[in-house]
Design an enzyme around this catalytic site. Sequence first.
Site, PDB file in Angstrom:
ATOM      1  N   GLY A  68      -9.349   7.530  -5.250  1.00 24.09           N
ATOM      2  CA  GLY A  68      -8.065   6.947  -4.892  1.00 24.09           C
ATOM      3  C   GLY A  68      -8.182   5.447  -4.691  1.00 24.09           C
ATOM      4  CB  SER A  69      -6.019   2.631  -5.735  1.00 23.56           C
ATOM      5  OG  SER A  69      -4.807   3.075  -5.147  1.00 23.56           O
ATOM      6  CG  ASP A  70      -6.226   5.612  -0.614  1.00 20.56           C
ATOM      7  OD1 ASP A  70      -6.818   5.987  -1.651  1.00 20.56           O
ATOM      8  OD2 ASP A  70      -5.872   6.412   0.281  1.00 20.56           O
ATOM      9  CG  ASP A  91      -7.287   5.618   5.433  1.00 16.87           C
ATOM     10  OD1 ASP A  91      -6.489   5.796   6.384  1.00 16.87           O
ATOM     11  OD2 ASP A  91      -6.970   5.027   4.391  1.00 16.87           O
ATOM     12  CB  THR A  97       1.614  -0.379   4.846  1.00 16.79           C
ATOM     13  OG1 THR A  97       1.475   0.881   5.512  1.00 16.79           O
ATOM     14  CG2 THR A  97       1.516  -1.487   5.883  1.00 16.79           C
ATOM     15  CB  THR A 116      -1.318  12.132   3.684  1.00 16.07           C
ATOM     16  OG1 THR A 116      -0.246  11.194   3.871  1.00 16.07           O
ATOM     17  CG2 THR A 116      -0.740  13.501   3.363  1.00 16.07           C
ATOM     18  CG  ASN A 148       4.649   6.216   6.633  1.00 17.31           C
ATOM     19  OD1 ASN A 148       5.845   6.480   6.586  1.00 17.31           O
ATOM     20  ND2 ASN A 148       3.864   6.660   7.602  1.00 17.31           N
ATOM     21  CG  ASP A 190      -1.666   1.287   1.413  1.00 15.33           C
ATOM     22  OD1 ASP A 190      -2.061   1.880   0.396  1.00 15.33           O
ATOM     23  OD2 ASP A 190      -1.860   1.707   2.588  1.00 15.33           O
ATOM     24  CB  VAL A 191       2.363   3.255  -2.669  1.00 17.08           C
ATOM     25  CG1 VAL A 191       3.277   4.481  -2.754  1.00 17.08           C
ATOM     26  CG2 VAL A 191       3.126   1.991  -3.044  1.00 17.08           C
TER      27      VAL A 191
END
Length: 259
Positions: free
Chosen positions: A107-109, A129, A13, A132, A11, A6-7
Amino acid sequence: MILVIDVGNTNCTVGVYEKQKLLKHWRMTTDRHRTSDELGMTVLNFFSYANLTPSDIQGIIISSVVPPIMHAMETMCVRYFNIRPLIVGPGIKTGLNVKVDNPREIGSDRIVNAVAASEEYGTPIIVVDFGTATTFCYIDELGAYQGGAIAPGIMISTEALYNRAAKLPRVDIAESNQIIGKSTVSSMQAGIFYGFVGQCEGIIAEMKKQSNSNPVVVATGGLARMITEKSSAVDILDPFLTLKGLELLYRRNKPTTEK
């Protein structure tokens, strides 16, 4: 075993799964100037510490919100693991019905978190979440991703306060037990901490009101624990939600990504 990455903006992970169980996980600073070799050496150091080897990995999946680092990431996977990674993006099978104006903007996250939360905890659900940016996503009772809200993250807000107010010092982000600070530092910490607790509770309450539903609320992200311990608005704290989502998406797309 599969490698999940996970970019994030701050950070990266990295996790290793075997049979849907998270065996190991690590975190490293996101640096868009790192080469594929630097990334490879970092990940191999993690593996060495955990007595793992690249040959243990049968597949890799990556979610990234930092496009400039992706070429180096993909090259690292091919060079050091001999695997072309699955990238979370357009064309991937998510199982989500995304009902927003432009799905490619998400966003993919956020997609990964929504997939994991829906599968793990059911729907309707709100995913918060604390990264940032602080993101709030709403998935309705039919499992449709309806959208959400994006706010500046805690670290961004803290740095902005320091950079734009000449007489205010840089402070550590910390839980505060007193809303009435007795010094400049304690006053800033109280304002930052309780400000984000209030933001979290306010946005969740408004989402519930506007959706006319009573969803479960799950929180994730590096600073989630600190905020959610003070807030009754969050039902579940899941620090590995994004990694779970990546592992799940790998399984849903496995036939095209195997070594």
